[in-house]
Motif scaffolding. Structure first.
Motif, short mmCIF file in Angstrom:
data_model
loop_
_atom_site.label_atom_id
_atom_site.label_comp_id
_atom_site.label_asym_id
_atom_site.label_seq_id
_atom_site.Cartn_x
_atom_site.Cartn_y
_atom_site.Cartn_z
N UNK A 1 0.56 -4.04 -4.45
CA UNK A 1 -0.23 -5.23 -3.88
C UNK A 1 -1.39 -5.55 -4.63
N UNK A 2 -1.69 -6.86 -4.69
CA UNK A 2 -2.97 -7.34 -5.89
C UNK A 2 -3.78 -8.12 -5.05
N UNK B 1 0.79 -9.03 1.72
CA UNK B 1 0.60 -9.84 0.55
C UNK B 1 1.74 -10.23 -0.21
N UNK B 2 2.98 -9.95 0.37
CA UNK B 2 4.40 -10.36 -0.26
C UNK B 2 4.28 -11.95 -0.14
N UNK B 3 4.16 -12.54 1.21
CA UNK B 3 4.55 -14.04 1.31
C UNK B 3 3.44 -14.70 0.45
N UNK B 4 2.20 -14.15 0.09
CA UNK B 4 1.19 -15.01 -0.65
C UNK B 4 1.28 -14.71 -2.16
N UNK B 5 2.32 -14.12 -2.57
CA UNK B 5 2.84 -14.13 -3.87
C UNK B 5 1.89 -12.91 -4.59
N UNK B 6 1.71 -12.12 -3.82
CA UNK B 6 0.53 -11.06 -4.44
C UNK B 6 1.02 -9.61 -4.35
N UNK C 1 -1.24 -12.00 -11.83
CA UNK C 1 -1.56 -10.60 -11.49
C UNK C 1 -0.34 -9.50 -11.26
N UNK C 2 0.78 -10.27 -10.70
CA UNK C 2 1.75 -9.43 -10.51
C UNK C 2 2.81 -9.53 -11.44
N UNK C 3 2.91 -10.68 -12.08
CA UNK C 3 3.83 -10.88 -13.25
C UNK C 3 3.48 -10.14 -14.42
N UNK D 1 -3.45 -2.66 -9.24
CA UNK D 1 -2.98 -2.78 -7.83
C UNK D 1 -3.75 -1.89 -7.11
N UNK D 2 -4.33 -2.56 -5.92
CA UNK D 2 -5.22 -1.99 -5.01
C UNK D 2 -4.69 -1.31 -3.89
N UNK D 3 -3.25 -1.46 -3.84
CA UNK D 3 -2.75 -0.90 -2.54
C UNK D 3 -1.24 -0.44 -3.12
#
Length: 235
Positions: free
Chosen positions: A232-233, A166-171, A131-133, A205-207
């Motif tokens: 963030x996703x 959300x960053x360390x979780x790859x989101x 989703x991020x990519x 993105x929800x955030x």
């Protein structure tokens, strides 16, 4: 190579400068030049701060130029009007995956998504949600993205809280530059930034955080996000 210095529009520029100088000292080696890409806040509170410093290292070895780099999360505390470094946490992206998704390969190959070394390594590790990519790929159809941090090198929790980031979780990913214009620079048109924030929300993105508060619960703004756009996703 131009050394990083705080420009106009910075909040607590001294904190960033001290963080950058600490990273340059940490990463300096013989025959190595440290190129600081950006310095953005991972968190900014009244007495403490996290400054994220993505950088490249250019080393000459055996007549060849080798380029690497990392992102360092520099923690600082304030005493009066002065800041001091309390700890430094270099990124740990992890080993490269044997297989990558199509979206990961496309992001790595794109000349419209400018990735610092640690963020590129994050993608190569296979730990970033598609989703991020795909969001970055969609945004790159309209904008040239300067990415500052994706996963590694970011605080594990939302700074100053116990809530997992959300960053360390790859989101999540942060954008420090849009079409070559720094988000923090007062000369960057407000409409460029707000249109990018809306386009980011449209990718799912929800955030979405940034320097301007837009209508709706999707968006937020605070001092930490005056210098970049956070996206963030959900999983």
């Amino acid at each position: 190579m131009r050394r990083w210095t705080p420009g106009r529009g910075e909040i607590e520029p001294r904190a960033k400068l001290i963080a950058v100088q600490a990273v340059e000292k940490l990463l300096s080696r013989p025959n190595t030049v440290v190129e600081v890409i950006d310095a953005q806040y991972g968190g900014l509170l009244a007495q403490t701060a996290s400054v994220l410093v993505p950088c490249r290292q250019h080393t000459v070895a055996n007549g060849k130029l080798i380029t690497g780099g990392t992102t360092v999360d520099v923690r600082l505390s304030r005493s009066g009007s002065s800041w001091r470094v309390t700890s430094m946490h270099p990124a740990k992206p992890g080993p490269a995956a044997t297989r990558l998704s199509a979206a990961a390969r496309q992001v790595l190959a794109s000349d419209r998504i400018i990735l610092p070394p640690a963020s590129a390594a994050d993608i190569r590790s296979g730990t970033i949600e598609d989703a991020v990519l795909t969001a970055m790929l969609t945004l790159s159809e309209t904008y040239r993205l300067g990415i500052s941090v994706i996963r590694s090198g970011h605080p594990l929790n939302v700074f100053g809280t116990n809530r997992p980031s959300d960053h360390p979780r790859g989101r999540a990913f942060d954008t420090w530059q849009i079409n070559g214009r720094a988000v923090v620079d007062p000369s960057t048109p407000r409409t460029l930034i707000t249109n990018y924030m809306r386009a980011t929300a449209a990718t799912g993105s929800h955030n979405v955080g940034g320097p301007y508060q837009l209508p709706g619960t999707t968006y937020f703004s605070d001092q930490t996000h005056h210098d970049h756009i956070h996206a963030g996703y959900r999983p």
